[in-house]
Design a protein around this motif. Structure first.
Motif, PDB file in Angstrom:
ATOM      1  N   GLU A 209      16.253  -6.330   4.786  1.00  0.00           N
ATOM      2  CA  GLU A 209      16.755  -5.219   5.071  1.00  0.00           C
ATOM      3  C   GLU A 209      17.261  -4.471   4.015  1.00  0.00           C
ATOM      4  O   GLU A 209      16.695  -2.412   4.404  1.00  0.00           O
ATOM      5  CB  GLU A 209      17.741  -4.928   6.090  1.00  0.00           C
ATOM      6  N   GLN A 210      17.851  -4.114   2.671  1.00  0.00           N
ATOM      7  CA  GLN A 210      17.113  -3.122   1.926  1.00  0.00           C
ATOM      8  C   GLN A 210      16.455  -3.270   1.976  1.00  0.00           C
ATOM      9  O   GLN A 210      16.248  -1.695   1.181  1.00  0.00           O
ATOM     10  CB  GLN A 210      18.791  -4.093   0.886  1.00  0.00           C
ATOM     11  N   VAL A 211      15.591  -3.989   1.797  1.00  0.00           N
ATOM     12  CA  VAL A 211      13.884  -3.732   0.793  1.00  0.00           C
ATOM     13  C   VAL A 211      13.519  -2.801   1.992  1.00  0.00           C
ATOM     14  O   VAL A 211      12.779  -1.722   1.376  1.00  0.00           O
ATOM     15  CB  VAL A 211      13.324  -5.332   0.697  1.00  0.00           C
ATOM     16  N   ALA A 212      13.474  -2.841   3.012  1.00  0.00           N
ATOM     17  CA  ALA A 212      13.302  -2.216   3.912  1.00  0.00           C
ATOM     18  C   ALA A 212      13.725  -0.586   4.051  1.00  0.00           C
ATOM     19  O   ALA A 212      12.673   0.346   3.920  1.00  0.00           O
ATOM     20  CB  ALA A 212      12.986  -2.811   5.650  1.00  0.00           C
ATOM     21  N   GLN A 213      14.837  -0.374   3.543  1.00  0.00           N
ATOM     22  CA  GLN A 213      15.342   0.344   3.329  1.00  0.00           C
ATOM     23  C   GLN A 213      14.907   1.655   2.121  1.00  0.00           C
ATOM     24  O   GLN A 213      14.795   2.657   1.901  1.00  0.00           O
ATOM     25  CB  GLN A 213      17.094   0.829   3.439  1.00  0.00           C
ATOM     26  N   ALA A 214      14.984   0.956   1.205  1.00  0.00           N
ATOM     27  CA  ALA A 214      13.970   1.245  -0.063  1.00  0.00           C
ATOM     28  C   ALA A 214      12.723   1.800  -0.097  1.00  0.00           C
ATOM     29  O   ALA A 214      11.624   1.613   0.122  1.00  0.00           O
ATOM     30  CB  ALA A 214      14.207   0.556  -1.404  1.00  0.00           C
ATOM     31  N   GLN A 215      12.496   3.029  -0.943  1.00  0.00           N
ATOM     32  CA  GLN A 215      11.570   4.120  -0.825  1.00  0.00           C
ATOM     33  C   GLN A 215      10.572   3.934  -2.092  1.00  0.00           C
ATOM     34  O   GLN A 215      11.698   3.758  -2.531  1.00  0.00           O
ATOM     35  CB  GLN A 215      11.884   5.713   0.274  1.00  0.00           C
ATOM     36  N   LEU A 216       9.969   3.686  -1.971  1.00  0.00           N
ATOM     37  CA  LEU A 216       8.767   3.798  -3.323  1.00  0.00           C
ATOM     38  C   LEU A 216       7.862   4.731  -2.142  1.00  0.00           C
ATOM     39  O   LEU A 216       6.264   4.166  -2.153  1.00  0.00           O
ATOM     40  CB  LEU A 216       8.955   1.889  -3.790  1.00  0.00           C
ATOM     41  N   ALA A 217       7.606   5.283  -3.740  1.00  0.00           N
ATOM     42  CA  ALA A 217       6.891   6.234  -3.082  1.00  0.00           C
ATOM     43  C   ALA A 217       5.640   6.572  -4.768  1.00  0.00           C
ATOM     44  O   ALA A 217       6.029   6.370  -5.875  1.00  0.00           O
ATOM     45  CB  ALA A 217       6.740   7.831  -3.450  1.00  0.00           C
ATOM     46  N   ILE A 218       4.373   6.270  -4.882  1.00  0.00           N
ATOM     47  CA  ILE A 218       3.455   5.177  -5.566  1.00  0.00           C
ATOM     48  C   ILE A 218       2.440   7.441  -5.294  1.00  0.00           C
ATOM     49  O   ILE A 218       1.662   6.729  -5.008  1.00  0.00           O
ATOM     50  CB  ILE A 218       2.404   4.489  -5.619  1.00  0.00           C
ATOM     51  N   ILE A 219       2.731   7.554  -6.777  1.00  0.00           N
ATOM     52  CA  ILE A 219       1.824   9.139  -7.045  1.00  0.00           C
ATOM     53  C   ILE A 219       0.973   9.145  -8.139  1.00  0.00           C
ATOM     54  O   ILE A 219       0.787   8.129  -9.441  1.00  0.00           O
ATOM     55  CB  ILE A 219       3.237   9.802  -7.446  1.00  0.00           C
ATOM     56  N   GLY A 220       0.124   9.118  -7.715  1.00  0.00           N
ATOM     57  CA  GLY A 220      -1.502   9.015  -8.309  1.00  0.00           C
ATOM     58  C   GLY A 220      -1.890  10.223  -9.254  1.00  0.00           C
ATOM     59  O   GLY A 220      -1.618  10.847  -9.781  1.00  0.00           O
ATOM     60  N   MET A 221      -2.044  10.053 -10.043  1.00  0.00           N
ATOM     61  CA  MET A 221      -2.165  10.699 -11.689  1.00  0.00           C
ATOM     62  C   MET A 221      -3.935  11.138 -12.445  1.00  0.00           C
ATOM     63  O   MET A 221      -4.093   9.483 -12.174  1.00  0.00           O
ATOM     64  CB  MET A 221      -1.273  10.630 -12.785  1.00  0.00           C
ATOM     65  N   GLY A 222      -4.144  12.239 -12.910  1.00  0.00           N
ATOM     66  CA  GLY A 222      -5.434  11.338 -13.158  1.00  0.00           C
ATOM     67  C   GLY A 222      -6.478  11.903 -12.650  1.00  0.00           C
ATOM     68  O   GLY A 222      -6.185  12.323 -11.842  1.00  0.00           O
ATOM     69  N   ILE A 325      -0.331   8.172  -3.126  1.00  0.00           N
ATOM     70  CA  ILE A 325      -1.585   7.768  -3.021  1.00  0.00           C
ATOM     71  C   ILE A 325      -0.874   6.458  -2.279  1.00  0.00           C
ATOM     72  O   ILE A 325      -1.967   5.980  -1.645  1.00  0.00           O
ATOM     73  CB  ILE A 325      -2.090   7.598  -3.754  1.00  0.00           C
ATOM     74  N   ALA A 326       0.774   5.898  -2.486  1.00  0.00           N
ATOM     75  CA  ALA A 326       0.809   4.510  -1.490  1.00  0.00           C
ATOM     76  C   ALA A 326       2.007   5.422  -1.410  1.00  0.00           C
ATOM     77  O   ALA A 326       3.069   5.697  -2.016  1.00  0.00           O
ATOM     78  CB  ALA A 326       0.557   3.523  -2.022  1.00  0.00           C
ATOM     79  N   GLY A 327       2.775   3.997  -0.887  1.00  0.00           N
ATOM     80  CA  GLY A 327       4.390   3.763  -0.236  1.00  0.00           C
ATOM     81  C   GLY A 327       4.429   4.970   0.219  1.00  0.00           C
ATOM     82  O   GLY A 327       3.849   5.450   1.544  1.00  0.00           O
ATOM     83  N   ASP A 328       5.852   5.475   0.815  1.00  0.00           N
ATOM     84  CA  ASP A 328       5.878   6.641   0.802  1.00  0.00           C
ATOM     85  C   ASP A 328       5.447   7.967   0.940  1.00  0.00           C
ATOM     86  O   ASP A 328       5.963   8.308  -0.068  1.00  0.00           O
ATOM     87  CB  ASP A 328       7.602   6.587   0.753  1.00  0.00           C
ATOM     88  N   ILE A 329       5.185   8.049   1.341  1.00  0.00           N
ATOM     89  CA  ILE A 329       4.342   9.556   2.048  1.00  0.00           C
ATOM     90  C   ILE A 329       5.164  10.404   2.092  1.00  0.00           C
ATOM     91  O   ILE A 329       5.112  11.801   1.004  1.00  0.00           O
ATOM     92  CB  ILE A 329       2.424   9.464   2.555  1.00  0.00           C
ATOM     93  N   GLY A 330       5.977  10.307   2.892  1.00  0.00           N
ATOM     94  CA  GLY A 330       6.771  12.018   2.718  1.00  0.00           C
ATOM     95  C   GLY A 330       7.689  12.220   1.373  1.00  0.00           C
ATOM     96  O   GLY A 330       7.581  13.109   1.168  1.00  0.00           O
ATOM     97  N   LEU A 331       8.352  11.127   0.763  1.00  0.00           N
ATOM     98  CA  LEU A 331       9.003  10.934  -0.746  1.00  0.00           C
ATOM     99  C   LEU A 331       7.771  11.552  -1.536  1.00  0.00           C
ATOM    100  O   LEU A 331       8.285  12.403  -2.141  1.00  0.00           O
ATOM    101  CB  LEU A 331       9.382   9.558  -1.060  1.00  0.00           C
ATOM    102  N   GLY A 332       6.813  11.108  -1.956  1.00  0.00           N
ATOM    103  CA  GLY A 332       6.417  11.175  -2.273  1.00  0.00           C
ATOM    104  C   GLY A 332       5.296  13.158  -2.200  1.00  0.00           C
ATOM    105  O   GLY A 332       5.846  14.044  -3.228  1.00  0.00           O
ATOM    106  N   ASP A 333       5.235  13.753  -1.177  1.00  0.00           N
ATOM    107  CA  ASP A 333       5.089  14.710  -0.969  1.00  0.00           C
ATOM    108  C   ASP A 333       6.273  15.577  -1.292  1.00  0.00           C
ATOM    109  O   ASP A 333       5.873  16.530  -1.843  1.00  0.00           O
ATOM    110  CB  ASP A 333       4.621  14.725   0.699  1.00  0.00           C
ATOM    111  N   ALA A 334       7.408  15.140  -1.035  1.00  0.00           N
ATOM    112  CA  ALA A 334       8.628  15.654  -2.110  1.00  0.00           C
ATOM    113  C   ALA A 334       8.691  16.584  -3.546  1.00  0.00           C
ATOM    114  O   ALA A 334       9.008  16.454  -3.955  1.00  0.00           O
ATOM    115  CB  ALA A 334      10.091  14.753  -1.412  1.00  0.00           C
ATOM    116  N   TYR A 335       7.728  15.247  -4.378  1.00  0.00           N
ATOM    117  CA  TYR A 335       7.771  14.857  -4.827  1.00  0.00           C
ATOM    118  C   TYR A 335       7.105  16.164  -6.050  1.00  0.00           C
ATOM    119  O   TYR A 335       7.479  16.709  -6.393  1.00  0.00           O
ATOM    120  CB  TYR A 335       7.162  13.933  -5.615  1.00  0.00           C
ATOM    121  N   VAL A 336       5.421  15.908  -5.255  1.00  0.00           N
ATOM    122  CA  VAL A 336       4.465  17.070  -5.749  1.00  0.00           C
ATOM    123  C   VAL A 336       4.737  18.140  -5.407  1.00  0.00           C
ATOM    124  O   VAL A 336       5.260  19.451  -6.310  1.00  0.00           O
ATOM    125  CB  VAL A 336       3.563  16.280  -5.033  1.00  0.00           C
ATOM    126  N   ALA A 337       5.684  18.489  -4.716  1.00  0.00           N
ATOM    127  CA  ALA A 337       5.900  19.676  -3.878  1.00  0.00           C
ATOM    128  C   ALA A 337       7.034  19.836  -5.057  1.00  0.00           C
ATOM    129  O   ALA A 337       7.033  21.688  -5.493  1.00  0.00           O
ATOM    130  CB  ALA A 337       7.072  19.785  -2.696  1.00  0.00           C
TER     131      ALA A 337
END
Length: 999
Positions: A209-222, A325-337
């Protein structure tokens, strides 16, 4: 078949592109026997870039799974796709040989490209992913993922290879390759979640359940972020951790980051780790804050804090292409923004344009000379020239114009020409040339499914490349096309990329050019530079340009040049400073230290101009410059601290080789720290000896810990093994360049004696191998063992005891005076020490043995000195030098240590002090001996520091003597004084020695 029919058939094969006609004809016959008609194979061979490779691979497949191959032939498109793949890629041939069942899936190949959604769904299906978790967290899931990925890759490649105009499809193919990479990372992350939550032993477990709660966003670079990926390329990523507010409050940020870090590590391993099915590509996370030295995973807030305070201009340039590009897209979008505004305001940073230009130049400078003319990506006129030009124009003009803020190179080119920032003809040429270069890059990577950016050199490989790309009818033709593209790209790049620099240079005020080149040359020669022209080149490299580093160094250079000129070797010091400056680049702390701490800057010039040993190590450990701003950092670290670090290193690394690379780096770092402290007078000669001994002990201990499990099997774990320090190592008296004299002892403890001996010798061999360091050699010298170099390398404790009881010679008892256990079994060390004490501190004096030692000493003086060397200048064996002091002290120890407890020490100076207190050596005599020993030790180390090479001879060269004197804090031009001090000190010590040793 008649002769004429056979000749006609071979001619037809030649027209199809076969080179080995007889072999191809034979393989066609073999395929006919397997149920593949000759005409069917020859017709399909026409689409193969290398028909010879293709038919060989098809024949191997037929031998492996004849039925699968015959079934595939029934589908014309799939049959053509197979030949196209095998003719362009030995990598795909190997893949299908490993997995012949995958041939059936070629029925979908060649018609169209798979969509990103299709690939993501297929790869998640391959690992049985549901709800973000894979069905299996074991290695089988990774193998399934890799096989399915290559199935998708085969579909992309088949479409690409069968296209009538592949150069036009480059953007589309590259985008699908990036989508495939994102899908693979998504599937690998699903496996990682299962592993981390208990799906695989040893992965490190967290509650599901803790693994499910942890978000990981993978940001593609280059290229991944820009959807411009190659077939086989490093996939640049950044990992971002997060969680919903409730989960964050429940688990805490640290726990979330821990889970996300473990997920990131396992995700990378699933893609790049060694398994039955080869790795897909390297997941490269080095574009993260602080690069390799930084945390693998950070929260969004942590990323933003870094970008606000520490990020360099190139990091914002890299972020231009960032995309989730993978993982939590919402968190990834927040990072890029969050980072996008920082990207598009980065051009307002001081000297931004200059830093981008210099980065491109550094890329070119670091290409090996033999590769420059073959580099598709990095060389002049290559892909990087186009990308850097487009990105610089985007970043400069995108500050106020959001219409050109595109990730992709071709999309950005379209936007730049539409908004008038680049001419249509230049943009059209760049766009066409970019596609050509990328197509060439794709085909050379497909050849062996291997990461490469080099054009082939062999004519036959160029011929295959021409057929694979459709860009030319011949190998010379494709090479000529490539050369013309390079010339055009380079011309446009220079015109566009350096526009801002030219205007900035034109605006420089005249009064900044103080001296002409001739005047500067004469000035440098006058103040002590032996090669003024070379110095001018280094100064120009350090101060030219508009970067902040160049500005600060322009202000500092007049002062630093004077400091360098005051040093031992100004020319080398300036060269070493340039190398160090280039390694550190625009590192903020380095520039701040040079600007704000004149003491640190002066110390830097002093250590670099005074020691090649330090200069060469600083080039590999540039962060050591920071120590100069804090005296405490120049103090040797304690043995406890180094032990803790060494153990932590070994805990982090899975393999012996990886761990030992880090341990060797630790040793180099501490040797450098000690050397810098010695040159700057922060540590005494005694502290230097202690520090060098400590780091050598830690290295040997760490090496033994690392190699023992690989040498000694669990059933023989009772075997005790220890390393005994001897000589100057045992006395804690090491200098720079000293060997580490050792002996090896073991105790079987129930292990078969012969087996115990064999394992001990293997431990010795492993210790020697893993402690080798070509940068700063560590020689484990076992020459002081019983019987010398003729004796066995390792003995059991019982064998040592028997030897010393029955056969020991006087010099062997003398050698034991500095024996000290440093690594391995503590109990065995205690037993050896007790044995050694009985031998080296005898109850009754052996007068015959003492006479033998005196005879050996006289022989050493006459026979061991190198031919042609003035004995008075030999720091180790000369009269009154190290050898005289040490042999006298050791003679006294053998005669009196049993009755004088203070003399039971491995330290020469401690034993000498105890002998003086016991009245065995007059106070004045002891002082003269200690003075000679210290001075010879300091000169020996200074000689090594100055030249970077070990030598036991006081130089005759006046410049070198002066340099050694400067390291010993003599004033400039003190060569004569150094010489006189040493010769006078050793003469006085020799008189004391002769009176006490021979009298």
């Amino acid at each position: 078949m008649s002769a004429s029919e056979r000749s006609s058939s071979l001619t037809h094969l030649a027209r199809l592109g076969f080179s080995g006609l007889a072999e191809a004809d034979a393989l066609l016959g073999e395929l006919e026997l397997a149920g593949i008609p000759r005409e069917s194979a020859m017709s399909a061979a026409a689409v193969a870039a290398d028909p010879d490779e293709a038919i060989g691979a098809v024949a191997r497949l037929a031998r492996r799974d004849e039925k699968a191959l015959r079934a595939l032939r029934e589908d014309g498109q799939a049959w053509r796709a197979l030949w196209a793949l095998l003719g362009a890629s030995t990598g795909f041939a190997d893949f299908f040989l490993r997995n012949p069942g995958e041939l059936a899936h070629l029925k979908d190949a060649g018609h169209s490209l798979p969509s990103g959604e299709e690939m993501r769904g297929s790869l998640l299906e391959a690992v049985g992913a549901e709800g973000g978790f894979a069905a299996d967290g074991g290695e089988t899931a990774w193998v399934a993922l890799r096989v399915r990925y290559r199935r998708m890759l085969a579909r992309i490649a088949a479409f690409d290879l069968l296209s009538d105009a592949p150069v036009d499809h480059v953007p589309e193919v590259a985008a699908r390759l990036a989508d495939a990479a994102g899908a693979a990372l998504e599937a690998s992350l699903a496996v990682a979640r299962t592993r981390v939550s208990g799906g695989a032993a040893g992965a490190g477990l967290f509650p599901r359940e803790q693994v499910a709660q942890a978000q990981l966003a993978i940001i593609g670079m280059g290229k991944t972020g820009a959807r411009e990926l190659n077939y086989v390329s490093d996939v640049d990523v950044i990992f971002v951790a997060g969680a919903e507010e409730d989960a964050l409050a429940e688990l805490g940020e640290s726990r979330i980051v821990d889970i996300a870090t473990r997920l990131a590590v396992q995700t990378m391993r699933g893609i790049s780790g060694i398994e039955i099915e080869p790795p897909l590509w390297e997941v490269d996370a080095n574009l993260r804050p602080e690069g390799k030295q930084g945390a693998l995973v950070r929260t969004l807030d942590s990323h933003l804090a870094y970008y606000d305070r520490w990020a360099k201009s190139w990091e914002f340039q890299a972020l231009l292409k960032a995309r989730p590009i993978a993982g939590d897209i919402g968190l990834g979008d927040a990072y890029v923004a969050a980072v996008q505004p920082k990207v598009w305001t980065s051009a307002a940073r001081e000297n931004f344009v200059d830093s981008v230009q210099r980065m491109r130049e550094r890329v070119t400078e670091h290409i090996p000379a033999g590769e420059v003319s073959f580099q598709i990506k990095l060389g002049p006129g290559g892909i990087r020239d186009i990308e850097f030009t487009v990105q610089l124009l985007q970043l400069v003009h995108g500050l106020s114009d959001d219409r050109i803020r595109q990730r992709g190179t071709l999309e950005a080119l379209d936007a730049l020409v539409a908004e008038g920032y680049i001419g249509r003809s230049e943009a059209s040429a760049f766009s066409r040339d970019y596609r050509v270069l990328r197509l060439l890059e794709h085909r050379v990577q497909l050849r062996h499914l291997r990461r490469t950016h080099l054009m082939p050199a062999r004519p036959e490989d160029l011929r295959v490349l021409a057929r694979a790309t459709g860009l030319s009818d011949s190998g010379p033709g494709v090479w000529e096309l490539w050369e013309s593209v390079k010339r055009e790209v380079r011309d446009i790049h220079v015109r566009l990329f350096y526009r801002p620099l030219l205007s900035a240079v034109a605006a420089l005020p005249e009064d900044e050019r103080v001296l002409s080149a001739a005047q500067a040359h004469d000035r440098l020669a006058a103040i002590g530079f032996a090669d003024p022209a070379g110095a001018l080149r280094h100064i120009a490299a350090l101060t030219s340009g508009l970067s902040r580093k160049a500005t600060i160094q322009r202000h500092l250079m007049p002062v630093m040049i004077r400091w360098f000129a005051d040093g031992v070797d100004p020319d080398y010091g300036l060269l070493a400073f340039r190398r160090l400056s280039e390694r550190l680049g625009d590192t903020p702390w380095f520039l701040r230290m040079l600007r704000d701490s004149s003491a640190a800057a002066e110390s830097l010039t002093r250590v670099l101009s005074g020691s090649r040993y330090v200069g060469e190590l600083m080039e590999w450990i540039p962060e050591s410059a920071a120590w100069l701003d804090d005296d405490e950092l120049l103090r040797p670290r304690s043995g406890v601290a180094l032990q803790q670090e060494a153990r932590a290193i070994q805990a982090r690394h899975g393999s012996v080789d990886e761990a030992m690379r880090s341990v060797r780096a630790l040793r180099r770092r501490e040797l450098l720290r000690t050397a810098m402290g010695a040159i700057l007078g922060s540590v005494t000669i005694e502290e230097v000896a202690d520090a060098l001994t400590t780091v050598t002990e830690v290295t040997i201990q760490a090496t033994l810990r690392a190699v023992r499990p690989t040498v000694v099997p669990p059933e023989h774990d009772a075997l005790d093994f220890s390393v005994i320090a001897m000589g100057r190592f045992g006395g804690r008296e090491l200098g720079f360049g000293s060997d580490a004299d050792v002996m090896y002892v073991y105790r079987p403890n129930g292990v078969d004696p012969q087996r115990a001996h064999e394992l001990s010798l293997k431990l010795v061999a492993a210790l020697r191998q893993q402690s080798e360091d070509h940068r700063v050699p560590l020689d484990l010298d076992a020459g002081l063992r019983p019987e010398g170099r003729n004796g066995p390398l390792a003995r059991s404790i019982d064998a040592y005891e028997e030897y010393y009881r029955r056969w020991s010679l006087s010099w062997e008892a003398q050698a034991l005076l500095r024996a000290r256990g440093v690594a391995g079994s503590v109990k065995l060390i205690e037993a050896f020490t007790q044995l050694a004490d009985r031998v080296r501190y005898p109850e009754r004096v052996d007068e015959q043995g003492l006479r033998e030692i005196k005879r050996i000493k006289a022989r050493v003086e006459s026979e061991r000195l190198p031919q042609g060397v003035d004995p008075a200048r030999h720091l180790k064996l000369g009269p009154g030098s190290l050898s005289d002091v040490e042999w006298l002290v050791q003679l006294l120890q053998l005669a009196h240590a049993h009755d004088v407890p203070g003399m039971r020490t491995t330290s020469t100076l401690d034993a000498l002090a105890a002998a003086r207190e016991a009245g065995l050596v007059p106070a004045v005599g002891a002082e003269r001996l200690a003075e000679a020993w210290r001075l010879a030790s300091r000169l020996r180390s200074a000689n090594t520091l100055l030249s970077g090479q070990t030598s036991d001879v006081l130089p005759v060269d006046r410049k070198k003597l002066d340099g050694i004197g400067r390291l010993l804090e003599y004033p400039p031009r003190s060569a004569t004084q150094v010489e006189e001090d040493y010769l006078g000190t050793t003469r006085r010590a020799r008189r004391v020695f002769e009176k006490l040793f021979y009298g």
